[in-house]
Design a protein around this motif. Structure first.
Motif, short mmCIF file in Angstrom:
data_model
loop_
_atom_site.label_atom_id
_atom_site.label_comp_id
_atom_site.label_asym_id
_atom_site.label_seq_id
_atom_site.Cartn_x
_atom_site.Cartn_y
_atom_site.Cartn_z
N SER A 1 0.83 -1.21 0.00
CA SER A 1 0.00 0.00 0.00
C SER A 1 0.86 1.26 0.00
CB SER A 1 -0.93 0.01 1.22
OG SER A 1 -1.83 -1.07 1.15
N LEU A 2 1.92 1.25 0.84
CA LEU A 2 2.79 2.43 0.90
C LEU A 2 3.53 2.62 -0.42
CD1 LEU A 2 3.80 4.71 2.71
CD2 LEU A 2 5.63 3.20 3.50
N PHE A 3 3.98 1.52 -1.01
CA PHE A 3 4.67 1.59 -2.30
C PHE A 3 3.73 2.14 -3.37
CE2 PHE A 3 6.63 -1.12 -5.91
CZ PHE A 3 7.43 -0.07 -6.31
N PHE A 4 2.48 1.68 -3.35
CA PHE A 4 1.48 2.17 -4.30
C PHE A 4 1.29 3.67 -4.15
CE2 PHE A 4 -3.03 3.24 -5.01
CZ PHE A 4 -3.13 2.96 -6.37
N GLU A 5 1.14 4.15 -2.90
CA GLU A 5 0.95 5.58 -2.68
C GLU A 5 2.16 6.38 -3.14
OE1 GLU A 5 -1.77 7.07 -1.81
OE2 GLU A 5 -2.84 5.17 -1.60
N GLN A 6 3.35 5.82 -2.91
CA GLN A 6 4.56 6.52 -3.33
C GLN A 6 4.64 6.63 -4.85
OE1 GLN A 6 7.61 7.99 -1.37
NE2 GLN A 6 6.91 8.90 -3.27
N LEU A 7 4.29 5.57 -5.54
CA LEU A 7 4.29 5.60 -7.01
C LEU A 7 3.27 6.62 -7.54
CD1 LEU A 7 4.57 1.76 -7.73
CD2 LEU A 7 6.35 3.49 -8.10
N LYS A 8 2.11 6.69 -6.90
CA LYS A 8 1.09 7.66 -7.29
C LYS A 8 1.61 9.09 -7.16
CE LYS A 8 -3.09 7.74 -5.84
NZ LYS A 8 -4.30 7.62 -4.98
N ILE A 9 2.27 9.37 -6.03
CA ILE A 9 2.78 10.72 -5.78
C ILE A 9 3.80 11.11 -6.85
CG2 ILE A 9 4.23 12.08 -4.21
CD1 ILE A 9 2.84 10.56 -1.90
N ILE A 10 4.70 10.21 -7.16
CA ILE A 10 5.73 10.49 -8.17
C ILE A 10 5.07 10.72 -9.53
CG2 ILE A 10 7.67 9.53 -9.45
CD1 ILE A 10 8.48 8.06 -6.89
N ALA A 11 4.12 9.85 -9.87
CA ALA A 11 3.45 9.98 -11.18
C ALA A 11 2.72 11.31 -11.30
CB ALA A 11 2.48 8.82 -11.37
N GLN A 12 2.06 11.73 -10.22
CA GLN A 12 1.31 12.98 -10.26
C GLN A 12 2.24 14.19 -10.38
OE1 GLN A 12 -1.07 12.46 -6.77
NE2 GLN A 12 -2.52 11.09 -7.81
N HIS A 13 3.41 14.13 -9.70
CA HIS A 13 4.40 15.20 -9.86
C HIS A 13 4.87 15.28 -11.31
CE1 HIS A 13 4.73 16.58 -5.81
NE2 HIS A 13 5.17 15.44 -5.31
N LEU A 14 5.11 14.14 -11.90
CA LEU A 14 5.59 14.12 -13.29
C LEU A 14 4.52 14.63 -14.25
CD1 LEU A 14 7.42 10.67 -13.16
CD2 LEU A 14 8.50 12.91 -13.40
N LEU A 15 3.25 14.28 -14.01
CA LEU A 15 2.17 14.77 -14.84
C LEU A 15 2.05 16.29 -14.74
CD1 LEU A 15 -0.69 12.14 -14.33
CD2 LEU A 15 0.40 12.77 -16.50
N ALA A 16 2.17 16.78 -13.49
CA ALA A 16 2.06 18.23 -13.28
C ALA A 16 3.17 18.96 -14.01
CB ALA A 16 2.10 18.55 -11.80
N GLY A 17 4.33 18.34 -14.15
CA GLY A 17 5.44 18.93 -14.88
C GLY A 17 5.46 18.57 -16.35
N LYS A 18 4.37 17.90 -16.82
CA LYS A 18 4.22 17.50 -18.22
C LYS A 18 5.33 16.57 -18.70
CE LYS A 18 1.58 21.61 -19.48
NZ LYS A 18 1.38 22.74 -20.42
N ASN A 19 5.85 15.82 -17.73
CA ASN A 19 6.85 14.80 -18.07
C ASN A 19 6.09 13.49 -18.27
OD1 ASN A 19 8.97 13.01 -18.26
ND2 ASN A 19 10.16 13.96 -16.62
N TYR A 20 5.41 13.41 -19.42
CA TYR A 20 4.44 12.34 -19.63
C TYR A 20 5.09 10.96 -19.76
CZ TYR A 20 1.39 16.31 -20.47
OH TYR A 20 0.68 17.48 -20.33
#
Length: 510
Positions: free
Chosen positions: A448-467
């Motif tokens: 669960s913690l790993f999943f949440e961590q991956l989500k956070i990283i993905a959302q940061h990358l999306l916000a920076g348009k690093n698709y």
């Protein structure tokens, strides 16, 4: 001679019932069968079998100490039914101080009188000799007080008493040695070195001072000095655990062949020391000897578990914490387990932390880390204690050390990943949690913690348009939770932004 041989046997072949390790700063007790208690006020704690002795009226509470073994004391500590001469010779009971004075003055014992024609010629000698006797006795009394403080882990008071004793009698080598032990126990390493150097100046063959000076070299990173010091103790029965520390010094030098050699020798003397098995496993690992490494790691866990279950000091401390008022129990536990032995210090820290005495647990664990940084146990438990205190920044360093010491330790990886997650070090957290998840994919908490961590990283990358990078992390997160609708939408968004070039990549390393 019988006592010396018995002591050597306990030093080189300790048992759980006798002592877990040499080097702790507590008194040694030997119980005589004929109701006399022999107390050797010294550094290490050893409890042996009851000792037989001949029924001699000359044997009393103290025996003549050997100046060659500071576990017994020094030549200054002599008392056989009479006074203490201070010159290394027992004073026979019939020889009175007045008789000594008369003989020194050249007068016959019976010539003392009150006649004005015959004034006593010895009067000028009486004051200085009595003063010397009182000073010597006061010094030994202060030394005894210092040893009692040392036994009770009251190191500052011990230091004060030993220093006062040495001001009165600088020849007290035992007081100087135990002064070094007290400083060492407080991690005051420069002061400890000065004291042990002074012991060496009085007795260059003082093996226990050599042992602690070598340990100081190891702590302070002087690997060549440590190796020379520990090797100088060779050729005789081990003083304590110098072979383990010699192996440690070679390990830090990245000389794995010599490390393995001396660690194997150390196991001959103390086969149940789990620290040796752990370090030997790491050395084998570096030499790509995987089967031997796995065997040693398994033996380390086995012996550690047995030690925790059977250690007399741990069992007694547990009983005290369960039955006594807290402050009193903690102080008595310190008397049992505090000192210069990293294994006992870890036990003390763990027992305190298990009862949520987290602030008090930090000191013995941090002390054990400094004394034996190659030992996984203190590093992990110090990190765990800081984690429970929510001191995540402080927890990071010992947990990183624990993972470096045991890269396949699931507990250390999961805890370090959690700490890094709390600190916002997202990529490093993902790396540790990924490794932990690979080791135990069924563990839901880490998953669960790993999943949440991956989500956070993905959302940061999306916000920076690093698709492109976001797609890799979103896919990895969805492999853990395929039903996550929000991630499916984000993945579709990132894929659309990329167009036909969007392909799932492996998460990049950061």
């Amino acid at each position: 001679m019988v006592i010396e041989e018995m002591r050597c046997a306990l030093l080189t072949h300790p048992t759980v019932e006798s002592t877990e390790r040499v080097g702790d700063d507590v008194i040694m007790r030997w119980v005589l069968r004929f109701s006399l208690q022999l107390i050797l006020l010294t550094g290490p704690a050893l409890e042996g079998e009851a000792l037989w002795a001949e029924d001699s009226p000359d044997i009393v509470a103290l025996i003549q100490f050997s100046p060659e073994n500071p576990l017994q004391g020094g030549a200054e500590g002599i008392s056989l039914r009479g006074g203490s001469s201070g010159w290394g010779q027992p004073t026979p009971a019939p020889l009175q101080r007045r008789g000594i004075i008369f003989m020194l003055n050249g007068a016959a014992p019976g010539s003392m009188g009150n006649s004005s024609e015959n004034p006593p010629q010895f009067s000028l000698l009486v004051a200085p000799l009595l003063s010397f006797g009182n000073s010597s006795q006061n010094a030994k009394s202060l030394m005894d007080q210092g040893l009692q403080h040392l036994q009770q882990a009251r190191y500052e008071q011990a230091i004060a008493a030993f220093r006062q004793a040495l001001e009165l009698d600088p020849t007290l080598i035992t007081a100087r040695y135990d002064l070094g032990l007290a400083y060492f126990s407080l991690n005051k390493f420069e002061e400890a070195r000065q004291a042990f150097d002074d012991v060496h100046r009085q007795n260059s063959e003082h093996r226990f001072a050599t042992y602690f000076l070598a340990r100081l070299d190891l702590i302070q990173g002087n690997l060549e000095g440590a190796i020379l010091g520990f090797q100088s103790l060779g050729g005789q029965k081990p003083v304590a655990d110098e072979l383990y520390y010699l192996g440690t010094a070679y390990f830090r030098k990245d000389d794995m062949q010599h490390a393995v050699h001396f660690l194997q020798k150390a196991l001959v003397s103390t086969p149940a020391d789990y620290r040796i098995h752990l370090l030997l496993g790491r050395a084998y690992q570096k030499l790509s000897r995987k089967p031997e490494a796995e065997r040693e790691f398994a033996l380390s866990e086995q012996h550690r578990s047995v030690y925790r279950q059977k250690s007399r000091e741990i069992l007694e401390c547990n009983t005290l914490l369960n039955s006594q008022p807290l402050d009193s129990a903690v102080q008595q536990c310190r008397q049992l387990l505090d000192g210069v032995d990293p294994t006992k210090l870890v036990s003390l820290g763990v027992l305190l932390a298990e009862r949520q005495l987290l602030d008090q647990a930090v000191f013995p664990l941090a002390k054990a880390v400094q004394l034996d940084p190659e030992n996984y146990e203190p590093q992990f438990n110090l990190g765990l204690t800081y984690f429970k205190m929510k001191k995540y920044a402080e927890a990071r360093k010992p947990l990183e050390a624990a993972v470096a010491l045991r890269p396949e330790s699931y507990d250390a990886l999961a805890l370090l990943g959690s700490v890094l997650f709390a600190l916002g070090d997202d990529y490093q957290a993902a790396e540790q949690l990924r490794h932990a998840h690979q080791l135990r994919p069924a563990d839901e908490k880490v998953k669960s913690l790993f999943f949440e961590q991956l989500k956070i990283i993905a959302q940061h990358l999306l916000a920076g348009k690093n698709y492109k990078e976001s797609v890799a992390y979103l896919n990895e997160a969805l492999s853990l939770r395929p039903e996550a609708a929000d991630l499916q939408s984000q993945l579709a968004e990132a894929t659309a932004a990329l167009g036909d070039s969007a392909k799932p990549d492996q998460p990049p390393s950061h």
